[in-house]
Scaffold this motif. Structure first.
Motif, PDB file in Angstrom:
ATOM      1  N   ILE A   4       0.854  -1.212   0.048  1.00  0.00           N
ATOM      2  CA  ILE A   4       0.048  -0.074  -0.065  1.00  0.00           C
ATOM      3  C   ILE A   4       0.856   1.348  -0.082  1.00  0.00           C
ATOM      4  O   ILE A   4       1.934   1.362   0.851  1.00  0.00           O
ATOM      5  N   TYR A   6       0.101   4.964   0.932  1.00  0.00           N
ATOM      6  CA  TYR A   6      -0.769   5.602   1.485  1.00  0.00           C
ATOM      7  C   TYR A   6      -0.614   7.216   1.117  1.00  0.00           C
ATOM      8  O   TYR A   6       0.655   7.659   0.727  1.00  0.00           O
ATOM      9  N   TYR A  95      -4.228   4.308  -1.250  1.00  0.00           N
ATOM     10  CA  TYR A  95      -4.955   4.526  -0.138  1.00  0.00           C
ATOM     11  C   TYR A  95      -4.996   5.900   0.520  1.00  0.00           C
ATOM     12  O   TYR A  95      -4.123   6.244   1.043  1.00  0.00           O
ATOM     13  N   CYS A 187      -9.679   3.559  -1.860  1.00  0.00           N
ATOM     14  CA  CYS A 187      -8.396   2.583  -1.977  1.00  0.00           C
ATOM     15  C   CYS A 187      -8.352   2.106  -3.559  1.00  0.00           C
ATOM     16  O   CYS A 187      -9.412   1.219  -3.641  1.00  0.00           O
TER      17      CYS A 187
END
Length: 525
Positions: A4, A6, A95, A187
């Protein structure tokens, strides 16, 4: 395995951002941070320095000055996304987060969750047919052009809308685009993010349209994802747990919500109270753990609806929340400007809003026509605003998403000054001391009904000393209270003399205070 990146948009509380970035990248994920260009440069430099040795943190090449409801929020998000795409080639998902978000699952759980479902997680409802927008502008967001910020420039915002409406200056949505709407907390998979970046490079007409759309962060990504991605690859939900009250205000979570949050079928929660230090610490430790099993019951929204719908047991018809235990909030700062010449205070607020990032509201407890957002009716009349003043202010802080808010009050409102100063929040007061000519006081007498158009000159000469004494007495009464954090600027002073109290009152650099104090037209009648 999923990795991920962010995407964090933030504007304050550098230490919390550093902790959040360190925590979320400690297990192998990454983060791109956009720090609002309106915030102090020193804070940004401190953030960059603290995270300079972390290879999993990236920053956009350029920062944007962000404003709620503006395209700048989308622009800042795109800048952070582009930085993440370039810096983290192995990232599989992007995300979207805010500084108020905290993980409510482990990193291990989150990656496994994303691996099991090859989809984009984003709310994407039909703009026209859904009831996602509860109050306020709906179609007006799209068919009119919005160049001004509703929170910092309300008169220009509503004035330009009224002119376009009166002249019929509407526009069309780009023909091949179906407008969608939903939460800005999404996301998205890497291929979707790259498709969006390619699309906006080719379709500048779509970008131009969204640049003057009101609150585009609720429509831009929601519309483009639906336009570019097959429906069976879109999971129409957010992975961030958030709830709203009947008044459209986000529900805040505190220390005793830990077990409830872990039981929700989400990866993150928003928004966590700044005062919930124990909750933040526990959630921070949770994120890096392995082998944790979660019992997901997902009852959060039903429980909240049940409790707020029936009140406490045995108190079905108990007083509403604003009628008891109302407080603005311990960590918040209420800044009050008081001046008998309302136009002077309004000019000062307008100038402050342009120079700083501080939300401002004019004489909301004195003028019923003051532009305000719909807060469920509590703002409808002056009587309601005054009766529920602390609750109203708390809701306005929540609406603006700020810890500092600037308002105007007439000097006659001594009871409001006392009440706000008795709250747990920090209160600061700035008095603007003006010169009052006989002509101005004569006009003031007519405005407040002490005299009319046919009042004789002799009667005015009798009234003027009384009116002048009333103005002086109100000012003296305020000073007699010996309020802490009390500042004063004077019309007779040079801008340099007024800059220092302005800087202390606003908590800004002296250079910015000088810029505000030097406003040439500030004291013009």
């Amino acid at each position: 395995m999923a990795q991920i990146a962010y995407i964090l948009l933030c504007h304050k509380d550098v230490e919390s951002i550093i902790a959040q970035a360190t925590r979320l990248t400690a297990t192998g994920d990454a983060m791109a941070i956009h720090f609002d260009a309106r915030s102090p440069r020193g804070d940004y430099d401190r953030l960059r320095e603290a995270l300079s040795e972390n290879p999993r943190v990236a920053f956009p090449r350029r920062r944007q000055k962000c404003g709620w409801g503006e395209w700048s929020l989308v622009g800042a998000t795109l800048a952070a996304v582009e930085a993440a795409v370039e810096a983290f080639p192995r990232a599989t998902h992007f995300y979207m987060l805010s500084g108020d978000c905290m993980p409510i699952k482990t990193a291990e759980y989150s990656r496994d969750f994303l691996d099991r479902r090859d989809a984009d997680f984003i709310e994407s409802f039909d703009f026209h047919d859904s009831d996602w927008i509860k109050t306020g502008f709906k179609e007006e967001r799209l068919i009119y052009r919005h160049w001004f910020n509703e929170r910092t420039q309300p008169r220009l915002f509503y004035g330009s809308h009224a002119i376009q409406k009166r002249l019929g200056l509407t526009r069309r949505v780009p023909r091949d685009i179906q407008m969608m709407i939903g939460s800005q907390w999404w996301c998205l998979r890497r291929q979707t993010v790259e498709a969006i970046l390619d699309f906006i490079r080719e379709r500048r007409d779509v970008v131009r349209f969204f640049k003057t759309t009101w609150i585009p962060d609720e429509t831009f990504f929601q519309t483009l994802v639906r336009h570019l991605v097959p429906e069976n690859q879109i999971d129409n939900r957010t992975l961030t747990f958030l709830m709203f009250t009947d008044y459209g205000m986000p529900v805040t979570f505190y220390n005793d919500h830990y077990d409830l949050l872990l039981a929700q079928d989400f990866l993150f929660a928003r928004k966590i109270s700044a005062e919930a230090t124990d909750l933040k610490a526990k959630l921070g430790r949770l994120y890096t753990q392995t082998g944790v099993r979660f019992r997901v019951s997902n009852e959060g929204r039903r429980l909240f609806t049940f409790l707020t719908g029936r009140g406490r047991v045995g108190e079905r018809f108990a007083p509403r929340f604003w009628e008891k235990d109302a407080t603005i909030g311990r960590e918040r700062s209420l800044l009050i400007v008081t001046c008998k010449k309302w136009h002077v205070a309004k000019r000062l607020l307008d100038r402050i809003a342009k120079v700083s990032n501080l939300p401002t509201i004019e004489y909301l407890f004195d003028e019923e026509a003051t532009p305000m957002t719909d807060l469920g009716g509590i703002q409808a009349t002056l009587a309601k605003r005054t009766r529920h003043r602390r609750a109203l202010m708390r809701m306005l802080f929540d609406y603006y998403g700020t810890d500092s808010l600037l308002i105007c009050l007439d000097p006659a409102n001594i009871d409001l000054f006392r009440d706000f100063y008795s709250d747990r929040s920090e209160t600061r007061l700035l008095e603007i001391e003006c010169n009052y000519t006989d002509d101005y006081l004569e006009g003031h007498a007519k405005r407040v009904g002490l005299a009319g158009e046919h009042t004789s000159a002799e009667t005015f000469r009798t009234l003027l000393p009384t009116i002048r004494n009333d103005v002086f007495r109100e000012s003296e009464l305020i000073r007699d209270q010996k309020f802490p954090e009390f500042y004063r600027i004077r019309e007779k002073n040079d801008p340099e003399d007024n800059a220092e109290p302005l800087a202390g009152f606003l908590g800004i650099d002296l250079s910015k205070a000088r810029e505000i104090a030097a406003t040439e037209y500030l004291f013009v009648d």
